[in-house]
Write a protein that holds these residues in place. Structure first.
Motif, PDB file in Angstrom:
ATOM      1  N   LEU A  32       0.811 -15.514 -90.957  1.00  0.00           N
ATOM      2  CA  LEU A  32       1.941 -16.452 -90.985  1.00  0.00           C
ATOM      3  C   LEU A  32       2.349 -16.870 -89.579  1.00  0.00           C
ATOM      4  O   LEU A  32       2.659 -18.045 -89.343  1.00  0.00           O
ATOM      5  CB  LEU A  32       3.136 -15.826 -91.708  1.00  0.00           C
ATOM      6  CG  LEU A  32       3.067 -15.811 -93.219  1.00  0.00           C
ATOM      7  CD1 LEU A  32       4.250 -15.052 -93.796  1.00  0.00           C
ATOM      8  CD2 LEU A  32       3.012 -17.219 -93.770  1.00  0.00           C
ATOM      9  N   ASP A  33       2.361 -15.929 -88.653  1.00  0.00           N
ATOM     10  CA  ASP A  33       2.704 -16.257 -87.268  1.00  0.00           C
ATOM     11  C   ASP A  33       1.741 -17.302 -86.709  1.00  0.00           C
ATOM     12  O   ASP A  33       2.163 -18.252 -86.032  1.00  0.00           O
ATOM     13  CB  ASP A  33       2.667 -15.007 -86.388  1.00  0.00           C
ATOM     14  CG  ASP A  33       3.790 -14.032 -86.692  1.00  0.00           C
ATOM     15  OD1 ASP A  33       4.763 -14.404 -87.382  1.00  0.00           O
ATOM     16  OD2 ASP A  33       3.683 -12.866 -86.233  1.00  0.00           O
ATOM     17  N   LEU A  34       0.463 -17.152 -87.005  1.00  0.00           N
ATOM     18  CA  LEU A  34      -0.541 -18.107 -86.543  1.00  0.00           C
ATOM     19  C   LEU A  34      -0.313 -19.474 -87.162  1.00  0.00           C
ATOM     20  O   LEU A  34      -0.346 -20.499 -86.480  1.00  0.00           O
ATOM     21  CB  LEU A  34      -1.941 -17.582 -86.884  1.00  0.00           C
ATOM     22  CG  LEU A  34      -3.113 -18.421 -86.408  1.00  0.00           C
ATOM     23  CD1 LEU A  34      -3.118 -18.547 -84.891  1.00  0.00           C
ATOM     24  CD2 LEU A  34      -4.414 -17.795 -86.899  1.00  0.00           C
ATOM     25  N   MET A  35      -0.044 -19.500 -88.453  1.00  0.00           N
ATOM     26  CA  MET A  35       0.199 -20.775 -89.125  1.00  0.00           C
ATOM     27  C   MET A  35       1.443 -21.462 -88.566  1.00  0.00           C
ATOM     28  O   MET A  35       1.437 -22.678 -88.322  1.00  0.00           O
ATOM     29  CB  MET A  35       0.356 -20.569 -90.627  1.00  0.00           C
ATOM     30  CG  MET A  35       0.565 -21.886 -91.374  1.00  0.00           C
ATOM     31  SD  MET A  35       0.705 -21.708 -93.151  1.00  0.00           S
ATOM     32  CE  MET A  35       2.239 -20.821 -93.283  1.00  0.00           C
ATOM     33  N   MET A  36       2.503 -20.720 -88.350  1.00  0.00           N
ATOM     34  CA  MET A  36       3.741 -21.307 -87.837  1.00  0.00           C
ATOM     35  C   MET A  36       3.569 -21.789 -86.392  1.00  0.00           C
ATOM     36  O   MET A  36       4.122 -22.823 -86.014  1.00  0.00           O
ATOM     37  CB  MET A  36       4.898 -20.315 -87.944  1.00  0.00           C
ATOM     38  CG  MET A  36       5.308 -20.033 -89.353  1.00  0.00           C
ATOM     39  SD  MET A  36       5.739 -21.557 -90.234  1.00  0.00           S
ATOM     40  CE  MET A  36       5.436 -21.080 -91.898  1.00  0.00           C
ATOM     41  N   ARG A  37       2.798 -21.071 -85.614  1.00  0.00           N
ATOM     42  CA  ARG A  37       2.529 -21.516 -84.245  1.00  0.00           C
ATOM     43  C   ARG A  37       1.793 -22.855 -84.270  1.00  0.00           C
ATOM     44  O   ARG A  37       2.145 -23.778 -83.528  1.00  0.00           O
ATOM     45  CB  ARG A  37       1.708 -20.466 -83.503  1.00  0.00           C
ATOM     46  CG  ARG A  37       1.443 -20.823 -82.075  1.00  0.00           C
ATOM     47  CD  ARG A  37       0.759 -19.718 -81.321  1.00  0.00           C
ATOM     48  NE  ARG A  37       0.385 -20.171 -80.001  1.00  0.00           N
ATOM     49  CZ  ARG A  37      -0.452 -19.541 -79.210  1.00  0.00           C
ATOM     50  NH1 ARG A  37      -0.979 -18.390 -79.581  1.00  0.00           N
ATOM     51  NH2 ARG A  37      -0.748 -20.028 -78.027  1.00  0.00           N
ATOM     52  N   ALA A  38       0.784 -22.960 -85.119  1.00  0.00           N
ATOM     53  CA  ALA A  38       0.047 -24.219 -85.225  1.00  0.00           C
ATOM     54  C   ALA A  38       0.958 -25.338 -85.725  1.00  0.00           C
ATOM     55  O   ALA A  38       0.928 -26.457 -85.208  1.00  0.00           O
ATOM     56  CB  ALA A  38      -1.148 -24.058 -86.157  1.00  0.00           C
ATOM     57  N   LYS A  39       1.788 -25.027 -86.695  1.00  0.00           N
ATOM     58  CA  LYS A  39       2.656 -26.041 -87.295  1.00  0.00           C
ATOM     59  C   LYS A  39       3.710 -26.562 -86.313  1.00  0.00           C
ATOM     60  O   LYS A  39       3.915 -27.768 -86.196  1.00  0.00           O
ATOM     61  CB  LYS A  39       3.328 -25.457 -88.533  1.00  0.00           C
ATOM     62  CG  LYS A  39       4.157 -26.441 -89.310  1.00  0.00           C
ATOM     63  CD  LYS A  39       4.665 -25.810 -90.597  1.00  0.00           C
ATOM     64  CE  LYS A  39       5.444 -26.816 -91.413  1.00  0.00           C
ATOM     65  NZ  LYS A  39       5.870 -26.244 -92.702  1.00  0.00           N
ATOM     66  N   TYR A  40       4.376 -25.655 -85.616  1.00  0.00           N
ATOM     67  CA  TYR A  40       5.493 -26.072 -84.777  1.00  0.00           C
ATOM     68  C   TYR A  40       5.113 -26.392 -83.333  1.00  0.00           C
ATOM     69  O   TYR A  40       5.703 -27.271 -82.728  1.00  0.00           O
ATOM     70  CB  TYR A  40       6.603 -25.023 -84.824  1.00  0.00           C
ATOM     71  CG  TYR A  40       7.235 -24.994 -86.200  1.00  0.00           C
ATOM     72  CD1 TYR A  40       8.009 -26.051 -86.653  1.00  0.00           C
ATOM     73  CD2 TYR A  40       7.005 -23.931 -87.062  1.00  0.00           C
ATOM     74  CE1 TYR A  40       8.566 -26.049 -87.929  1.00  0.00           C
ATOM     75  CE2 TYR A  40       7.559 -23.912 -88.337  1.00  0.00           C
ATOM     76  CZ  TYR A  40       8.328 -24.980 -88.763  1.00  0.00           C
ATOM     77  OH  TYR A  40       8.864 -24.980 -90.021  1.00  0.00           O
ATOM     78  N   GLU A  41       4.126 -25.698 -82.779  1.00  0.00           N
ATOM     79  CA  GLU A  41       3.728 -25.972 -81.401  1.00  0.00           C
ATOM     80  C   GLU A  41       2.686 -27.085 -81.315  1.00  0.00           C
ATOM     81  O   GLU A  41       2.711 -27.887 -80.386  1.00  0.00           O
ATOM     82  CB  GLU A  41       3.175 -24.710 -80.730  1.00  0.00           C
ATOM     83  CG  GLU A  41       4.219 -23.648 -80.463  1.00  0.00           C
ATOM     84  CD  GLU A  41       3.628 -22.406 -79.820  1.00  0.00           C
ATOM     85  OE1 GLU A  41       2.529 -22.483 -79.227  1.00  0.00           O
ATOM     86  OE2 GLU A  41       4.271 -21.345 -79.909  1.00  0.00           O
ATOM     87  N   LEU A  42       1.762 -27.102 -82.273  1.00  0.00           N
ATOM     88  CA  LEU A  42       0.645 -28.056 -82.198  1.00  0.00           C
ATOM     89  C   LEU A  42       0.756 -29.187 -83.207  1.00  0.00           C
ATOM     90  O   LEU A  42      -0.061 -30.101 -83.195  1.00  0.00           O
ATOM     91  CB  LEU A  42      -0.685 -27.308 -82.392  1.00  0.00           C
ATOM     92  CG  LEU A  42      -0.890 -26.144 -81.430  1.00  0.00           C
ATOM     93  CD1 LEU A  42      -2.081 -25.309 -81.846  1.00  0.00           C
ATOM     94  CD2 LEU A  42      -1.044 -26.647 -80.006  1.00  0.00           C
ATOM     95  N   LYS A  43       1.730 -29.089 -84.097  1.00  0.00           N
ATOM     96  CA  LYS A  43       1.993 -30.141 -85.089  1.00  0.00           C
ATOM     97  C   LYS A  43       0.828 -30.353 -86.050  1.00  0.00           C
ATOM     98  O   LYS A  43       0.480 -31.470 -86.396  1.00  0.00           O
ATOM     99  CB  LYS A  43       2.362 -31.463 -84.413  1.00  0.00           C
ATOM    100  CG  LYS A  43       3.451 -31.360 -83.370  1.00  0.00           C
ATOM    101  CD  LYS A  43       4.760 -30.951 -83.980  1.00  0.00           C
ATOM    102  CE  LYS A  43       5.857 -30.986 -82.939  1.00  0.00           C
ATOM    103  NZ  LYS A  43       6.806 -29.935 -83.052  1.00  0.00           N
ATOM    104  N   THR A  44       0.209 -29.249 -86.486  1.00  0.00           N
ATOM    105  CA  THR A  44      -0.857 -29.355 -87.478  1.00  0.00           C
ATOM    106  C   THR A  44      -0.740 -28.221 -88.485  1.00  0.00           C
ATOM    107  O   THR A  44      -0.250 -27.137 -88.166  1.00  0.00           O
ATOM    108  CB  THR A  44      -2.254 -29.341 -86.836  1.00  0.00           C
ATOM    109  OG1 THR A  44      -3.230 -29.534 -87.877  1.00  0.00           O
ATOM    110  CG2 THR A  44      -2.545 -28.051 -86.104  1.00  0.00           C
ATOM    111  N   LYS A  45      -1.199 -28.493 -89.678  1.00  0.00           N
ATOM    112  CA  LYS A  45      -1.238 -27.475 -90.726  1.00  0.00           C
ATOM    113  C   LYS A  45      -2.657 -26.957 -90.942  1.00  0.00           C
ATOM    114  O   LYS A  45      -2.892 -26.111 -91.783  1.00  0.00           O
ATOM    115  CB  LYS A  45      -0.692 -28.045 -92.035  1.00  0.00           C
ATOM    116  CG  LYS A  45      -1.503 -29.204 -92.575  1.00  0.00           C
ATOM    117  CD  LYS A  45      -0.913 -29.751 -93.848  1.00  0.00           C
ATOM    118  CE  LYS A  45      -1.786 -30.886 -94.381  1.00  0.00           C
ATOM    119  NZ  LYS A  45      -1.331 -31.354 -95.658  1.00  0.00           N
TER     120      LYS A  45
END
Length: 120
Positions: free
Chosen positions: A30-43
């Motif tokens: 989940l931490d990895l997914m949230m980092r991608a979502k909020y920092e890199l703007k991708t799912k």
């Protein structure tokens, strides 16, 4: 761990780079997914098989089911690439086959194939 982004067909993917196991449990996934979502703007996340704890590939542990259900629930998509030929578990092979028929979870042989699956 480093994360690079690749854009293909107007779709951005986060490619996880580095050696080591980065996904060991549901929280680290989940931490990895949230980092991608909020920092890199991708799912869309691309991981090497070796970057995920081996328990993930033992379906009886429930780890794969928990992680992938969270990804789907939170709108994440993931492609895991690597060599799966040494696994003999029929349930795992069936799970990989069925996942690849969907839209959110993919198991591929190469990083390029993983990107293709997430950006088609």
């Amino acid at each position: 761990m480093q994360i690079k982004t690749v854009e293909k067909n107007h779709t951005l993917c986060a490619i996880i780079q580095g050696s080591g196991v980065f996904v060991t449990d549901v929280q680290s996934a989940l931490d990895l997914m949230m980092r991608a979502k909020y920092e890199l703007k991708t799912k869309n996340i691309v991981l090497a098989k070796e970057q995920i704890a081996e328990d993930f590939f033992v379906l009886s542990t429930g780890l794969a089911g928990e992680i992938l259900q969270k990804y789907v629930n939170y709108g994440g998509r993931i492609a895991i690439y690597g060599d799966y030929s040494h696994y003999t578990s029929k349930p795992l092979k069936d799970f990989i086959y069925e996942s690849n028929k969907g839209h959110d979870v993919f198991f591929t042989a190469t990083e390029d194939e993983a990107i293709d699956m997430l950006t088609r």
